[in-house]
Design a protein around this motif. Structure first.
Motif, PDB file in Angstrom:
ATOM      1  N   ALA A  66      21.784  34.816   3.515  1.00 27.25           N
ATOM      2  CA  ALA A  66      21.334  34.750   2.124  1.00 27.25           C
ATOM      3  C   ALA A  66      20.090  35.622   2.013  1.00 27.25           C
ATOM      4  CB  ALA A  66      21.010  33.310   1.764  1.00 27.25           C
ATOM      5  N   ASP A  67      19.815  36.104   0.808  1.00 28.71           N
ATOM      6  CA  ASP A  67      18.672  36.994   0.627  1.00 28.71           C
ATOM      7  C   ASP A  67      17.377  36.186   0.676  1.00 28.71           C
ATOM      8  OD1 ASP A  67      16.630  38.695  -0.398  1.00 28.71           O
ATOM      9  OD2 ASP A  67      18.213  39.999  -1.177  1.00 28.71           O
ATOM     10  N   ILE A  68      16.628  36.388   1.764  1.00 32.39           N
ATOM     11  CA  ILE A  68      15.435  35.576   2.024  1.00 32.39           C
ATOM     12  C   ILE A  68      14.372  35.806   0.952  1.00 32.39           C
ATOM     13  CG2 ILE A  68      13.600  35.127   3.728  1.00 32.39           C
ATOM     14  CD1 ILE A  68      15.681  36.035   5.900  1.00 32.39           C
ATOM     15  N   SER A  69      14.393  36.983   0.334  1.00 32.54           N
ATOM     16  CA  SER A  69      13.356  37.277  -0.673  1.00 32.54           C
ATOM     17  C   SER A  69      13.494  36.367  -1.897  1.00 32.54           C
ATOM     18  CB  SER A  69      13.417  38.742  -1.091  1.00 32.54           C
ATOM     19  OG  SER A  69      14.609  38.992  -1.798  1.00 32.54           O
ATOM     20  N   GLU A  70      14.634  35.721  -2.063  1.00 35.55           N
ATOM     21  CA  GLU A  70      14.825  34.830  -3.226  1.00 35.55           C
ATOM     22  C   GLU A  70      14.439  33.379  -2.912  1.00 35.55           C
ATOM     23  OE1 GLU A  70      18.868  35.458  -4.533  1.00 35.55           O
ATOM     24  OE2 GLU A  70      18.330  37.303  -5.595  1.00 35.55           O
ATOM     25  N   PHE A  71      13.994  33.132  -1.661  1.00 37.45           N
ATOM     26  CA  PHE A  71      13.704  31.744  -1.277  1.00 37.45           C
ATOM     27  C   PHE A  71      12.302  31.291  -1.680  1.00 37.45           C
ATOM     28  CE2 PHE A  71      16.879  31.673   2.517  1.00 37.45           C
ATOM     29  CZ  PHE A  71      17.923  31.535   1.620  1.00 37.45           C
ATOM     30  N   THR A  72      11.357  32.250  -1.736  1.00 31.38           N
ATOM     31  CA  THR A  72       9.984  31.831  -1.975  1.00 31.38           C
ATOM     32  C   THR A  72       9.843  31.363  -3.426  1.00 31.38           C
ATOM     33  OG1 THR A  72       9.499  34.135  -2.362  1.00 31.38           O
ATOM     34  CG2 THR A  72       8.860  33.261  -0.217  1.00 31.38           C
ATOM     35  N   PRO A 134      20.574  31.134  11.908  1.00 33.15           N
ATOM     36  CA  PRO A 134      19.161  31.134  12.297  1.00 33.15           C
ATOM     37  C   PRO A 134      18.213  30.485  11.279  1.00 33.15           C
ATOM     38  CG  PRO A 134      19.746  33.274  11.415  1.00 33.15           C
ATOM     39  CD  PRO A 134      20.979  32.404  11.284  1.00 33.15           C
ATOM     40  N   GLU A 135      18.765  29.686  10.355  1.00 34.05           N
ATOM     41  CA  GLU A 135      17.929  29.172   9.253  1.00 34.05           C
ATOM     42  C   GLU A 135      16.686  28.424   9.727  1.00 34.05           C
ATOM     43  OE1 GLU A 135      21.206  29.114   9.333  1.00 34.05           O
ATOM     44  OE2 GLU A 135      22.030  29.596   7.350  1.00 34.05           O
ATOM     45  N   VAL A 136      16.793  27.683  10.853  1.00 31.82           N
ATOM     46  CA  VAL A 136      15.622  26.892  11.267  1.00 31.82           C
ATOM     47  C   VAL A 136      14.441  27.781  11.674  1.00 31.82           C
ATOM     48  CG1 VAL A 136      16.942  24.821  11.901  1.00 31.82           C
ATOM     49  CG2 VAL A 136      16.455  26.550  13.657  1.00 31.82           C
ATOM     50  N   ASP A 167      20.161  30.475  18.160  1.00 29.21           N
ATOM     51  CA  ASP A 167      20.629  31.590  18.989  1.00 29.21           C
ATOM     52  C   ASP A 167      21.833  32.281  18.353  1.00 29.21           C
ATOM     53  OD1 ASP A 167      18.788  31.337  20.977  1.00 29.21           O
ATOM     54  OD2 ASP A 167      20.111  30.257  22.372  1.00 29.21           O
ATOM     55  N   MET A 168      21.875  33.586  18.523  1.00 26.53           N
ATOM     56  CA  MET A 168      23.078  34.331  18.118  1.00 26.53           C
ATOM     57  C   MET A 168      24.062  34.311  19.278  1.00 26.53           C
ATOM     58  SD  MET A 168      21.711  37.797  16.418  1.00 26.53           S
ATOM     59  CE  MET A 168      20.084  37.889  15.703  1.00 26.53           C
ATOM     60  N   VAL A 169      25.348  34.368  18.954  1.00 26.03           N
ATOM     61  CA  VAL A 169      26.355  34.503  20.000  1.00 26.03           C
ATOM     62  C   VAL A 169      27.040  35.856  19.845  1.00 26.03           C
ATOM     63  CG1 VAL A 169      26.734  31.997  20.184  1.00 26.03           C
ATOM     64  CG2 VAL A 169      28.203  33.337  18.668  1.00 26.03           C
TER      65      VAL A 169
END
Ligand code: COA
Length: 260
Positions: A66-72, A134-136, A167-169
């Motif tokens: 998701a676009d992190i810039s829209e979270f703040t 990776p949300e956490v 972690d990424m797999v």
């Protein structure tokens, strides 16, 4: 219909939906979510379309989340709305679609990107793909169905490990866990997705739609999947496709299904 953040292409009865925000690694902002809703709704209704392949523009990412810039500044209510709207408009829509949807995972599929791939019916990964929730790392948790669909695919223990460690797999690990159906080279990705979809497209379309509904019913709370299977099985008996399929078998010829 033209889109700002999507490219739509047609190849025979296959429709491509390509997320086209390459400079932001195809991150899902609100307008991309709205466009995906329109594109999938149209494709599911369009009789010329038999199945859909979704992928990301460029070589690097399927969707980096998701676009992190829209979270703040979204606030608690705003956060709830992002998840509720997104799930309903796109992720549940795809999962419950009446046509097969294949995700061609061509690079990073993170957060909402992996959630998008998991809402699809089949996932093919290129060997450079990296997947994770990776949300956490952001003080968040998955909100587009990741906590539900990841355990369905990989089991609860592995899902919790992936969600909690962030972690990424790799593509091969994802294959080993059952998160993706196939891993192929980057060059072979779309051909593999088309090969699988083309196999499905010569089968009976109404029976395919019924099978999707019955399989999904088994994962829906409070729904008896076996009952839904009986209902959907019986519906097939009202179709011309069943008559055609059975006749073709008996006449030793290939069936020509019309989706009727
Ligand atoms: N939301 C908004 N923008 C994003 C994004 C996201 N989820 N993921 C990547 N971008 C943007 C970056 O901000 C950057 O934009 P800029 O060039 O304007 O600065 C651009 O895409 C390229 O990303 P960049 O981080 O420079 O690429 P990289 O190769 O160094 O790293 C990733 C790739 C995928 C590891 C990294 O982009 C990343 O961690 N993204 C976020 C993943 C995530 O947490 N997703 C879950 C969101 S809930």
């Amino acid at each position: 219909m033209s889109f700002q953040n999507l490219l739509i292409e047609h190849k025979g009865r296959i429709q491509y939906i390509i997320i086209n925000r390459e400079s932001k690694l195809n991150a899902l902002n609100k307008s991309t979510i709205a466009e995906l809703h329109t594109a999938f709704s149209d494709a599911f209704k369009n009789p010329e379309v038999g199945g859909i392949i979704i992928t990301g523009a460029g070589q690097k990412a399927f969707v980096a989340g998701a676009d992190i810039s829209e979270f703040t500044g979204a606030g608690i209510e705003g956060g709830g709305e992002i998840a509720r709207k997104g799930q309903k408009l796109v992720f549940d829509l795809i999962e419950n679609g009446n046509k097969p949807v294949v995700a061609a995972v061509n690079g990073f599929a993170l957060g909402g990107g992996l959630e998008l791939a998991m809402a699809c019916h089949i996932r093919i990964a290129a060997d450079n793909a990296k997947m994770g929730l990776p949300e956490v790392t952001l003080g968040l948790m998955p909100g587009y169905g990741g906590t539900q669909r990841l355990p369905q695919l990989v089991g609860k223990g592995k899902a919790l490990e992936m969600i909690m460690t962030a972690d990424m797999v790799t593509a091969d690990e994802a294959h080993q866990y059952g998160l993706v159906n196939h891993v192929v080279s980057q060059e072979a990705l779309l051909a593999k997705a088309e090969e699988i979809l083309n196999k499905i497209l010569v089968r009976a379309p109404l029976a395919i739609a019924s099978a999707i509904r019955a399989v999904n019913a088994g994962f829906a709370a409070g729904v008896n999947g076996y009952e839904v299977e009986i209902e959907e099985f019986s519906k097939c008996f009202g179709t011309k496709d069943l008559q055609e399929g059975a006749s073709a078998f008996l006449e030793k010829r290939k069936p020509d299904f019309k989706g009727e």
